[in-house]
Scaffold this active site. Sequence first.
Site, PDB file in Angstrom:
ATOM      1  N   ARG A 241       0.749  -1.109  -0.126  1.00  0.00           N
ATOM      2  CA  ARG A 241      -0.057   0.208   0.002  1.00  0.00           C
ATOM      3  C   ARG A 241       1.084   1.299  -0.033  1.00  0.00           C
ATOM      4  O   ARG A 241       1.922   1.245   0.735  1.00  0.00           O
ATOM      5  CB  ARG A 241      -0.786   0.144   1.340  1.00  0.00           C
ATOM      6  N   GLU A 270      -4.732   6.955  -4.687  1.00  0.00           N
ATOM      7  CA  GLU A 270      -5.256   6.251  -5.683  1.00  0.00           C
ATOM      8  C   GLU A 270      -6.832   6.318  -5.865  1.00  0.00           C
ATOM      9  O   GLU A 270      -7.414   6.268  -4.819  1.00  0.00           O
ATOM     10  CB  GLU A 270      -4.751   4.786  -5.494  1.00  0.00           C
ATOM     11  N   HIS A 289      -1.028   0.176 -10.481  1.00  0.00           N
ATOM     12  CA  HIS A 289      -1.574  -0.839  -9.696  1.00  0.00           C
ATOM     13  C   HIS A 289      -2.094  -2.380 -10.379  1.00  0.00           C
ATOM     14  O   HIS A 289      -3.174  -2.788 -10.232  1.00  0.00           O
ATOM     15  CB  HIS A 289      -2.673  -0.205  -8.703  1.00  0.00           C
TER      16      HIS A 289
END
Length: 324
Positions: A241, A270, A289
């Site tokens: 993360r 994000e 991602h």
Amino acid sequence: MSSNPLIWIIDEEWPDYEIEKEILNKAYANCTIKYSTYDIAADLTEFGDQVDAVICQVYAYITAAMLEKMPKCKAIAVYGGGFDRVDIQAAKARGIKVTNVSNYCAEDLADYVLAAIYHFNKRLTTYADSMAQGLWGAQAVAKPVRRIKGSQLLIVGFGRIGRVVAARAKAVHMEVLAHDAYVSRETMAACGVEKVELAAGLAQADFVSVNAIYIPETEGLLAYREFKLMKPTAYLINTARGRILVEDDLIKAVQDGSIAGAAVDVIANEPPKGDEAILHCDKILVTPHISYISIDSYTELKTRVVGNIITMLKGEIPADLVNP
């Protein structure tokens, strides 16, 4: 629970929901499936009071105010490991079970980590300028690197994903260190991994892979102080993360040469707006991602998400429950 529940899918990621529909229709022949983007206000007003269960992407916010408008809802299943955008306490107070899907993409994340290591080691995309100058062979290599064999990888977070990363690294004969306060030295040793304190591991590592879970204790775990402990030739790889790192400190560390560079598949904000500094920083490779993506991971993720919903609607406890 009704034999024809209303399942609400909130998502902007997937091109189709064929797996979800197939499994849900087998379990509930007369179920209703609704679909929304993250802009859910109108849909919440239209049918929120009829919703029995929600399947949502990790980016979707499920707030306490939203839950108040879904009095029938008994289950929320998140597409992925992260569930920080769901108000877990509000859900629990209303008797709503919440699940995530942990570790479904361990193989894929491990592949990404190894790909990043090879990217930095072999630098396959960096020789265009040398060739344009007529440089060939040794003349084209300004700074030789160490072989991957024998180089040291520090894994921060030694859960299932970290262990798969370790196995990949051991297969190419890297020396693997790991830091995880919740995993014993004996468990790591059984995997052929040396347990180290974070500072010691950072100082030794040629590559650092961040695979820790994102909880309050790990937010900002790696800041400038930690980056300064690393070798100036070392690289950092983050598939966990974004907020486990202090992003501005990472940028500073690569810009002042404290570390050689980084590859990050996750960032603090994000999805990004596009003006985030990390997207425009030399020596930091940012990917959108995608480290978890494969046909296999998609299938497992979708199957487990729907399985969690069915289990919860039956009144049973799913293995992926996050708010017991």
